[in-house]
Design an enzyme around this catalytic site. Structure first.
Site, short mmCIF file in Angstrom:
data_model
loop_
_atom_site.label_atom_id
_atom_site.label_comp_id
_atom_site.label_asym_id
_atom_site.label_seq_id
_atom_site.Cartn_x
_atom_site.Cartn_y
_atom_site.Cartn_z
N GLU A 127 0.86 -1.19 0.00
CA GLU A 127 0.00 0.00 0.00
C GLU A 127 0.89 1.23 0.00
O GLU A 127 2.11 1.12 0.26
CB GLU A 127 -0.87 0.01 1.26
CG GLU A 127 -1.80 -1.18 1.33
CD GLU A 127 -2.70 -1.16 2.57
OE1 GLU A 127 -2.62 -0.19 3.35
OE2 GLU A 127 -3.47 -2.12 2.72
N PRO A 128 0.31 2.42 -0.23
CA PRO A 128 1.15 3.62 -0.24
C PRO A 128 1.99 3.78 1.03
O PRO A 128 3.14 4.18 0.98
CB PRO A 128 0.14 4.76 -0.40
CG PRO A 128 -1.03 4.13 -1.08
CD PRO A 128 -1.08 2.72 -0.62
N ARG A 247 10.25 -15.62 -2.93
CA ARG A 247 11.68 -15.25 -2.86
C ARG A 247 12.56 -16.25 -3.60
O ARG A 247 13.53 -15.87 -4.24
CB ARG A 247 12.13 -15.18 -1.40
CG ARG A 247 11.80 -13.85 -0.80
CD ARG A 247 12.01 -13.79 0.70
NE ARG A 247 11.35 -12.56 1.15
CZ ARG A 247 11.08 -12.25 2.40
NH1 ARG A 247 11.43 -13.07 3.37
NH2 ARG A 247 10.48 -11.12 2.68
N GLU A 367 9.32 -8.54 -3.02
CA GLU A 367 9.37 -9.72 -2.13
C GLU A 367 10.44 -9.60 -1.05
O GLU A 367 11.11 -10.56 -0.69
CB GLU A 367 9.46 -10.99 -2.97
CG GLU A 367 8.07 -11.29 -3.46
CD GLU A 367 7.94 -12.07 -4.72
OE1 GLU A 367 8.36 -13.20 -4.68
OE2 GLU A 367 7.40 -11.54 -5.70
C1 LIG Z 1 8.28 -4.44 -10.25
C2 LIG Z 1 7.55 -4.50 -8.93
C3 LIG Z 1 6.52 -5.42 -8.76
C4 LIG Z 1 5.84 -5.49 -7.54
N1 LIG Z 1 4.78 -6.39 -7.41
C5 LIG Z 1 4.10 -6.42 -6.23
C6 LIG Z 1 2.98 -7.32 -6.08
O1 LIG Z 1 2.62 -8.09 -6.97
N2 LIG Z 1 2.28 -7.29 -4.91
C7 LIG Z 1 2.62 -6.47 -3.87
O2 LIG Z 1 1.95 -6.50 -2.84
N3 LIG Z 1 3.67 -5.60 -3.99
C8 LIG Z 1 4.41 -5.57 -5.14
N4 LIG Z 1 5.48 -4.70 -5.28
C9 LIG Z 1 5.81 -3.81 -4.17
C10 LIG Z 1 7.04 -4.28 -3.40
O3 LIG Z 1 6.78 -5.46 -2.72
C11 LIG Z 1 7.48 -3.14 -2.47
O4 LIG Z 1 7.91 -2.08 -3.29
C12 LIG Z 1 8.59 -3.57 -1.52
O5 LIG Z 1 8.08 -4.42 -0.52
C13 LIG Z 1 9.29 -2.39 -0.84
O6 LIG Z 1 8.38 -1.51 -0.29
P1 LIG Z 1 8.45 0.08 -0.63
O7 LIG Z 1 8.63 0.18 -2.10
O8 LIG Z 1 7.30 0.73 -0.01
O9 LIG Z 1 9.81 0.56 0.02
P2 LIG Z 1 10.04 1.01 1.56
O10 LIG Z 1 9.57 -0.06 2.48
O11 LIG Z 1 9.53 2.38 1.77
O12 LIG Z 1 11.64 1.04 1.61
C14 LIG Z 1 12.39 2.11 1.04
C15 LIG Z 1 13.86 1.84 1.36
O13 LIG Z 1 14.03 1.77 2.79
C16 LIG Z 1 14.62 0.51 3.13
N5 LIG Z 1 14.08 0.03 4.41
C17 LIG Z 1 12.77 -0.08 4.77
N6 LIG Z 1 12.67 -0.61 6.01
C18 LIG Z 1 13.96 -0.86 6.43
C19 LIG Z 1 14.54 -1.41 7.62
N7 LIG Z 1 13.77 -1.87 8.64
N8 LIG Z 1 15.89 -1.49 7.69
C20 LIG Z 1 16.68 -1.09 6.66
N9 LIG Z 1 16.19 -0.55 5.50
C21 LIG Z 1 14.85 -0.45 5.40
C22 LIG Z 1 14.25 -0.44 1.99
O14 LIG Z 1 15.15 -1.54 1.91
C23 LIG Z 1 14.34 0.49 0.79
O15 LIG Z 1 15.67 0.60 0.37
C24 LIG Z 1 6.20 -4.62 -6.47
C25 LIG Z 1 7.25 -3.71 -6.65
C26 LIG Z 1 7.92 -3.64 -7.84
C27 LIG Z 1 9.04 -2.65 -8.02
#
Ligand SMILES: Cc1cc2nc3c(=O)[nH]c(=O)nc-3n(C[C@H](O)[C@H](O)[C@H](O)COP(=O)(O)OP(=O)(O)OC[C@H]3O[C@@H](n4cnc5c(N)ncnc54)[C@H](O)[C@@H]3O)c2cc1C
Length: 389
Positions: A127-128, A247, A367
């Site tokens: 989600e956002p 994964r 993932e």
């Molecule tokens: C091509 C693509 C396909 C996708 N398909 C799906 C799908 O089918 N279903 C679905 O549900 N989602 C999907 N996603 C979403 C994806 O799972 C999320 O983008 C991912 O889990 C990361 O979340 P975020 O982008 O909100 O990044 P954030 O969680 O905001 O993280 C931003 C940065 O902060 C770092 N960070 C966050 N928390 C920590 C911590 N505790 N310690 C250290 N570093 C941290 C992260 O590693 C990252 O570098 C997809 C994304 C992409 C790009």
């Protein structure tokens, strides 16, 4: 550990390689540019039995082992990450999740349709305001007579526009438990409903451009009570177990991307001549090729080890995260080096290495990002702090 492939594993590898090289590779660039994967590829994958993956024959699956499935993802990843990504979500996240957590009725009703590719599956967690922190989801499920009303927004959902079925994670409203993890429930949601708004993300992605990505909004969307996976409040456990299957698929897909980068780089550095000799004879180029090959072999062993452990029925959380972390990071480095070795040609779409370079970033993110894999690995190694618990 013996990695001599069984006749069945060799057969799945052969089927996947032939499909990937003859049906996917020739159109990979066109798909990337048009932002579309033809539905005929889905039907072909279903006919070949690829989509049936590890699911039992009783539910219309192919009953293959996890190593065979990893070999399929490796071959698809070598050809096109969008096609591999489609299948990992459909078969590993959705089908394996239903197979593991679903009721007998849910499995009988849904798995054969998914194995035949008649219904496409998607997995809606992000989600956002909830990415890595999945327990922070804000989508709600309000209990009413006979079912639930879902409200909320999911983003970046692979297969989201073409899917007929989604596994949607939502929090029970009103909240029953103080711990956010305990309020999450997994719902099987048919997507052809007016209360669901799907918006395609076409053209917004860096890579995986032929994948279908959607932002999905649920507005008082009714889900009947028999469409819950493993009971109220069990959703976080369901989500995490699905991600562990996913994964392994991502790690194997990254291995395929790495292999493609290596093959392209070897071929190019053998042919390209500068300063009166082939560039492959420069020691710095040889060093890059040697590093690419060493890390490729290391990734392969880590991916196969994780799959082998699953096939032995042994715990594999640590090894799966190691495989995902190492294989995606190593492939990202290999893709970057492959572009460099191709010079200006690598920077254009004349060669596929620029696509590998864009696509591989997605594998480091979804993932569980590389940071999250490092957290999982460290926690598994260090264990819980007993003084804190
Ligand atoms: C091509 C693509 C396909 C996708 N398909 C799906 C799908 O089918 N279903 C679905 O549900 N989602 C999907 N996603 C979403 C994806 O799972 C999320 O983008 C991912 O889990 C990361 O979340 P975020 O982008 O909100 O990044 P954030 O969680 O905001 O993280 C931003 C940065 O902060 C770092 N960070 C966050 N928390 C920590 C911590 N505790 N310690 C250290 N570093 C941290 C992260 O590693 C990252 O570098 C997809 C994304 C992409 C790009």
């Amino acid at each position: 550990m013996d990695f001599t492939f069984s006749p069945q594993q060799q057969q799945w590898q052969r089927i996947a390689r032939e499909f990937a090289q003859t049906r996917v590779c020739p159109i990979a660039r066109e798909m990337d540019e048009s932002g579309k994967m033809p539905h005929s590829l889905v039907s072909e994958m279903a006919t070949l039995g690829l989509l049936g993956a590890t699911i039992g024959k009783a539910y219309g699956g192919s009953e293959m082992d996890h190593l065979s499935l990893a070999l399929i993802y490796e071959e698809l990843g070598r050809a096109c990450s969008s096609v591999r990504g489609f299948m990992t979500v459909h078969s590993s996240l959705v089908m394996q999740c239903i197979n593991y957590w679903g009721s007998e009725d849910q499995k009988k009703k849904l798995l054969p349709l998914l194995a035949r590719g008649e219904t496409i599956g998607c997995y809606a967690l992000t989600e956002p305001e909830a990415g890595s922190d999945a327990a922070a989801i804000q989508t709600t499920a309000q209990k009413i007579e006979g079912g639930y009303l879902l409200n909320g927004e999911k983003i970046w959902i692979t297969n989201g526009n073409i899917a007929g079925l989604a596994i949607v994670f939502a929090k029970l409203d009103p909240i029953k438990d103080a711990k956010p993890h305990n309020n999450i429930t997994a719902f099987l949601v048919p997507l052809d409903q007016p209360d669901i708004d799907r918006r395609a993300m076409r053209g917004q992605e860096l890579g995986h451009r032929a994948s279908d990505h959607a932002n999905i909004t649920f507005k008082n969307c009714f889900v009947s009570e028999d469409m819950i996976l493993d009971g109220e409040g069990m959703g976080f456990k369901v989500a995490m177990s699905a991600l562990e299957h996913g994964r392994l698929g991502v790690a194997a897909g990254a291995l395929g991307v790495h292999q493609a980068c290596f093959d392209a780089s070897v071929d190019y550095t053998r042919k390209r001549r500068q300063f009166g000799q082939r560039i492959g004879d420069f020691e710095m180029v040889q060093s890059t090729i040697a590093e690419m090959k060493a890390s490729l072999d290391a990734s392969r062993l880590l991916v196969y080890r994780a799959a082998w452990l699953k096939d032995q029925g042994q715990p594999s959380k640590l090894e799966t995260s190691i495989a995902k972390y190492y294989a995606t990071e190593a492939a990202a480095k290999a893709a970057s080096e492959a572009v460099l070795l191709h010079g200006n040609r690598g920077y254009s779409n004349e060669y596929p290495v620029e696509r590998y370079y864009r696509d591989i970033k997605g594998l480091q993110i979804y993932e569980g990002t590389s940071h999250i894999q490092q957290i999982v690995i460290a926690r598994e190694v260090l264990g819980k702090d007993e003084a804190k618990s």
